[in-house]
Write an enzyme that holds these catalytic residues in place. Structure first.
Site, short mmCIF file in Angstrom:
data_model
loop_
_atom_site.label_atom_id
_atom_site.label_comp_id
_atom_site.label_asym_id
_atom_site.label_seq_id
_atom_site.Cartn_x
_atom_site.Cartn_y
_atom_site.Cartn_z
N CYS A 113 68.19 45.03 49.44
CA CYS A 113 68.70 44.13 48.39
C CYS A 113 68.22 44.58 47.02
O CYS A 113 68.98 44.59 46.05
CB CYS A 113 68.27 42.70 48.65
SG CYS A 113 69.10 41.95 50.07
N HIS A 133 66.73 33.59 44.92
CA HIS A 133 67.82 33.65 45.90
C HIS A 133 69.18 33.41 45.23
O HIS A 133 70.11 34.20 45.39
CB HIS A 133 67.56 32.59 46.98
CG HIS A 133 68.59 32.54 48.06
ND1 HIS A 133 68.42 33.15 49.27
CD2 HIS A 133 69.81 31.95 48.10
CE1 HIS A 133 69.50 32.95 50.01
NE2 HIS A 133 70.36 32.22 49.33
N GLU A 134 69.26 32.34 44.45
CA GLU A 134 70.55 32.02 43.82
C GLU A 134 70.92 33.06 42.76
O GLU A 134 72.08 33.44 42.63
CB GLU A 134 70.52 30.61 43.21
CG GLU A 134 70.39 29.48 44.23
CD GLU A 134 71.43 29.53 45.36
OE1 GLU A 134 72.56 29.99 45.14
OE2 GLU A 134 71.07 29.11 46.49
N CYS A 164 64.11 42.47 49.78
CA CYS A 164 63.83 43.61 50.67
C CYS A 164 64.33 44.88 49.97
O CYS A 164 65.03 44.81 48.95
CB CYS A 164 64.53 43.43 52.02
SG CYS A 164 66.32 43.62 51.96
N HIS A 198 73.68 36.93 51.99
CA HIS A 198 72.53 36.56 52.80
C HIS A 198 72.08 37.76 53.62
O HIS A 198 72.87 38.60 54.00
CB HIS A 198 72.85 35.37 53.69
CG HIS A 198 72.94 34.10 52.91
ND1 HIS A 198 73.73 33.05 53.24
CD2 HIS A 198 72.31 33.75 51.75
CE1 HIS A 198 73.60 32.10 52.34
NE2 HIS A 198 72.75 32.50 51.42
ZN LIG Z 1 72.33 31.71 49.65
ZN LIG Z 2 67.45 41.62 51.65
#
Ligand SMILES: [Zn+2]
Ligand SMILES: [Zn+2]
Length: 167
Positions: free
Chosen positions: A158, A121-122, A155, A131
């Protein structure tokens, strides 16, 4: 430089970091290495709260070389105006940190999955991702329960945006 340097801040078991390093290499098209182990920076400690200032630790990591720098922090991190943070990425995208403190679980597999998700995530943020509301690792985690629910993958949208950085 195509190596992402991991900096361990505080006390995180080498067995854990080695597994994580390996898992990250399977996701991202970069070499990951544990570059340094440093003590928790005294000046970043917020004594009244017993937590470390996330921005303060992140700033310290900006000085390290590498294509990216990922800090894995053993203790709880926060912004002065937030109760706690699971992770934080720098605005320039050079570095990010996560704290394993709230990710701990008696089940090691669960613990490792949580660490992997939070680092993905980071790092996603450092590659310009925002986000995301899809079934995606870029979903915002308010708490570790949100971390458990989201998948350890990007996903399609992304993944498309950061395709050059993925395996
Ligand atoms: Zn974040
Ligand atoms: Zn995504």
């Amino acid at each position: 430089m195509d190596t992402i340097n991991i900096v361990i801040v505080g006390d995180v078991a080498p067995s854990i970091t080695e597994i994580i390093r390996n898992e990250l290499e399977q996701v991202f098209a970069y070499r990951f290495r544990v570059y340094a182990r440093i003590p928790l920076p005294e000046k970043c400690y917020m004594e009244k709260r017993g937590q470390y200032n996330a921005a303060c630790i992140l700033e310290k990591l900006l000085k390290y070389p590498g294509y990216r720098v990922v800090g894995i922090v053993s203790r709880d991190i926060a912004y002065p105006e937030f109760n706690f943070l699971l992770g934080l990425a720098s605005a320039d995208g050079h570095a990010c940190i996560i704290s394993v403190y709230r990710l701990q679980h008696e089940n090691t597999h669960r613990y490792l999955e949580r660490i992997k998700k939070e680092i993905m995530h980071e790092l996603g943020h450092t590659f310009g991702l925002k986000h995301c509301k899809n079934e995606c690792v870029m979903r915002f985690s308010n708490t570790v329960f949100d971390t458990d629910i989201k998948p350890a993958k990007f996903c399609d949208e992304c993944a498309c945006k950061i395709k050059a950085h993925l395996r």
